[in-house]
Design an enzyme around this catalytic site. Structure first.
Site, mmCIF file in Angstrom:
data_model
loop_
_atom_site.group_PDB
_atom_site.id
_atom_site.type_symbol
_atom_site.label_atom_id
_atom_site.label_comp_id
_atom_site.label_asym_id
_atom_site.label_seq_id
_atom_site.Cartn_x
_atom_site.Cartn_y
_atom_site.Cartn_z
ATOM 1 N N ASP A 19 0.840 -1.187 0.000
ATOM 2 C CA ASP A 19 0.000 0.000 0.000
ATOM 3 C C ASP A 19 0.886 1.252 0.000
ATOM 4 O O ASP A 19 1.785 1.339 0.827
ATOM 5 C CB ASP A 19 -0.759 -0.024 1.329
ATOM 6 C CG ASP A 19 -2.229 0.087 1.112
ATOM 7 O OD1 ASP A 19 -2.614 0.492 0.026
ATOM 8 O OD2 ASP A 19 -2.978 -0.221 2.059
ATOM 9 N N SER A 255 4.546 4.560 10.756
ATOM 10 C CA SER A 255 4.762 3.324 10.011
ATOM 11 C C SER A 255 3.425 2.648 9.784
ATOM 12 O O SER A 255 2.479 2.831 10.543
ATOM 13 C CB SER A 255 5.694 2.401 10.783
ATOM 14 O OG SER A 255 4.981 1.841 11.868
ATOM 15 N N LYS A 256 3.389 1.846 8.702
ATOM 16 C CA LYS A 256 2.133 1.197 8.326
ATOM 17 C C LYS A 256 1.708 0.181 9.392
ATOM 18 O O LYS A 256 0.545 -0.136 9.515
ATOM 19 C CB LYS A 256 2.289 0.508 6.969
ATOM 20 C CG LYS A 256 2.372 1.514 5.818
ATOM 21 C CD LYS A 256 2.216 0.834 4.479
ATOM 22 C CE LYS A 256 3.467 0.976 3.658
ATOM 23 N NZ LYS A 256 3.445 0.221 2.414
ATOM 24 N N ARG A 257 2.694 -0.315 10.145
ATOM 25 C CA ARG A 257 2.355 -1.298 11.177
ATOM 26 C C ARG A 257 1.605 -0.648 12.328
ATOM 27 O O ARG A 257 0.701 -1.212 12.899
ATOM 28 C CB ARG A 257 3.625 -1.961 11.707
ATOM 29 C CG ARG A 257 3.845 -3.371 11.196
ATOM 30 C CD ARG A 257 5.109 -3.981 11.801
ATOM 31 N NE ARG A 257 6.240 -3.072 11.751
ATOM 32 C CZ ARG A 257 6.826 -2.567 12.840
ATOM 33 N NH1 ARG A 257 6.400 -2.899 14.043
ATOM 34 N NH2 ARG A 257 7.855 -1.749 12.728
ATOM 35 N N LYS A 258 2.009 0.572 12.672
ATOM 36 C CA LYS A 258 1.479 1.186 13.889
ATOM 37 C C LYS A 258 0.313 2.139 13.658
ATOM 38 O O LYS A 258 -0.457 2.387 14.569
ATOM 39 C CB LYS A 258 2.612 1.970 14.590
ATOM 40 C CG LYS A 258 3.530 1.102 15.414
ATOM 41 C CD LYS A 258 4.118 1.913 16.571
ATOM 42 C CE LYS A 258 5.593 2.070 16.423
ATOM 43 N NZ LYS A 258 6.195 3.198 17.029
#
Ligand code: GLU
Length: 480
Positions: A19, A255-258
């Protein structure tokens, strides 16, 4: 250091690894603003040399999202241009001769160390508290000499031979003189024959005539290596500007994780207007001379000045974006807003007409298309209409049956089913008739008819929904 002269050319160079990151839009905005101000070109280049992290649909998402934001490029893989191809995987033959030239001039060398050996080396360095970095076992060795030693692998990589006197300072358009730590002997060509980012990026920026490299501050540490490559090849180096990274409220890097807001597609899913996000991203790194917070892209272009770009990582404040988005929603011509809500909801035909008629009711009270759609969905829910359980718990209970019954009678008797008559009938029945405060009178009706405690104005909503559906919803709520 000399710099390329001639027309200003800037680029954004995302890697298609999932993404698209919000940082891609942020970098595009600033690259584009300067390119437009200077009457130059803005190029989109796809850096897809990391085959392990490559994701096929990612490139299309980059086009979609930058297009959605109106950040349009003059050259790119999809539209071509004088320096095509603009996808690095299609330019592989461009990089090898450069690697060969650097090998021949002694600025680069082959390294046959296996990944196991490199891991052991790193571990030993850590234990001994020595600075990390390649220990140069392969430097000055032929293949045969190296093959006789442990930790050898057949296919070598190509590494830069970083000189002792590598210049670590460079001029940055935003930050002035910037210092970076001493680099390691950077790999330029991997065992799969693909260039690393560092080689491909520098070669392409040179080949494509890029005059200004505007990118995130995470690349500051790489810039001395890039400058070396330009020098070794005898090329003019572009000017550099390193943008501050967008940060979470706790100051960590987005970040995309958080953080879902790291994904560019999230903003469209959440129904933010692209013009609001564009303004917001501008505001994250830039301020207009008079401090005005709401500005168009053209205003940003007109005032653009590297000296006005922040160096401190701006905190990504979604509430502020929500506020901006609400501002833009209220500024839109109502037909334009209706078209966007209809598209967001994915409705057509008579449903689209209904949503269009209802749009004026939500323009003042929505900050996003999603909020507007949420308030209007009851109009087109049809069979799938359901009352939100929380709203039901608040408004539908023992006391509400009498209210719903009185409302049913009143609305059955209304002669012309239009807002003023609906309002008069309900007031007469519930406020005058039952002696209720308006809040207690209309709360249960609102929840029964719209399914929620938050809705467009009630009487207008009832008119738009129509008598039949309204009465049927009152009856269903009666039996809840
Ligand atoms: N491919 C790099 C990235 O995705 C580009 C960095 C640069 O602009 O040099 O961040």
């Amino acid at each position: 250091m000399s710099h390329p002269t001639g027309p200003v050319r800037l680029r954004v160079a995302p890697s298609p690894t999932g993404d698209p990151h919000v940082g891609t839009a942020y970098m595009s905005l600033f690259n584009l603003a300067f390119a437009r101000q200077q009457g130059g070109q803005f190029i989109l280049r796809i850096e897809d040399t990391d085959r392990a992290r490559f994701q096929a649909d990612s490139e299309q998402q980059v086009y979609d999202m930058l297009g959605w934001l109106g950040l349009n490029w003059d050259e790119g893989p999809d539209i071509g241009g004088p320096y095509a191809p603009y996808r690095q995987s299609e330019r592989l033959e461009t990089y090898q001769p450069v690697a060969d030239a650097l090998l021949a001039s002694g600025h680069a060398y082959h390294c046959w160390c296996s990944s196991e050996r490199l891991a052991e080396m790193r571990e030993a360095q850590q234990k001994a508290k020595r600075p990390p970095g390649y220990d140069r076992l392969c430097v000055g060795k032929t293949r045969e000499e190296r093959a006789a030693l442990p930790g050898f692998q057949e296919t070598p990589v190509v590494r830069m031979l970083i000189p002792d006197d590598v210049p670590l300072e460079f001029d940055d358009l935003i930050r002035g003189v910037v210092g970076a730590p001493r680099p390691d002997d950077q790999v330029l060509v991997k065992t799969d024959g693909f260039p690393t980012y560092h080689l491909a990026n520098v070669v392409d920026d040179h080949e494509m005539g890029i005059t200004h490299v505007v990118r995130g501050e995470e690349w500051i540490a790489s810039t001395p290596k890039h400058i070396l490559l330009y020098q070794w090849m005898g090329w003019d180096a572009p000017r550099f500007a390193h943008m501050p990274l967008l940060r979470n409220a706790d100051k960590s890097k987005i970040s995309k994780r958080k953080n879902p807001a790291a994904r560019l597609t999230w903003f469209r899913e959440e129904g933010f207007l692209p013009e609001a996000l564009r303004n917001f991203l501008g505001l994250m790194g830039y301020s207009l001379p008079d401090g005005q917070e709401i500005f168009t892209f053209d205003e940003m272009v007109a005032s653009f000045d590297w000296g006005r770009v922040n160096t401190v990582g701006p905190v990504f404040d979604v509430d502020k974006l929500r506020w901006l988005s609400g501002h833009y929603i209220r500024e839109l011509p109502v037909e334009d807003l209706a078209r966007r809500i209809v598209e967001f909801m994915g409705v057509s035909g008579s449903e689209a007409d209904l949503i269009t008629r209802a749009t004026p009711l939500v323009q003042e009270r929505s900050n996003t298309l999603k909020e507007a759609a949420g308030m209007l969905r009851f109009l087109v829910a049809g069979e799938s209409f359901a009352v939100d359980p929380e709203a039901a718990a608040k408004q539908l209970g023992d006391g509400s049956d009498a209210v719903l019954d009185a409302a049913t009678t009143a609305l059955t008797d209304v002669s012309t089913f239009v807002t003023p008559e609906i309002e008069a009938a309900l007031r007469a029945a519930l406020v005058d008739g039952l002696g209720l405060k308006p809040k207690h009178a209309f709360g249960p009706v609102r929840v029964a008819v719209t399914g929620s405690t938050v809705s467009p104005p009630l009487f207008e909503s009832i008119e738009l929904l129509g008598r039949e559906a309204t009465l049927s919803r009152l009856a269903s709520a009666r039996s809840l």
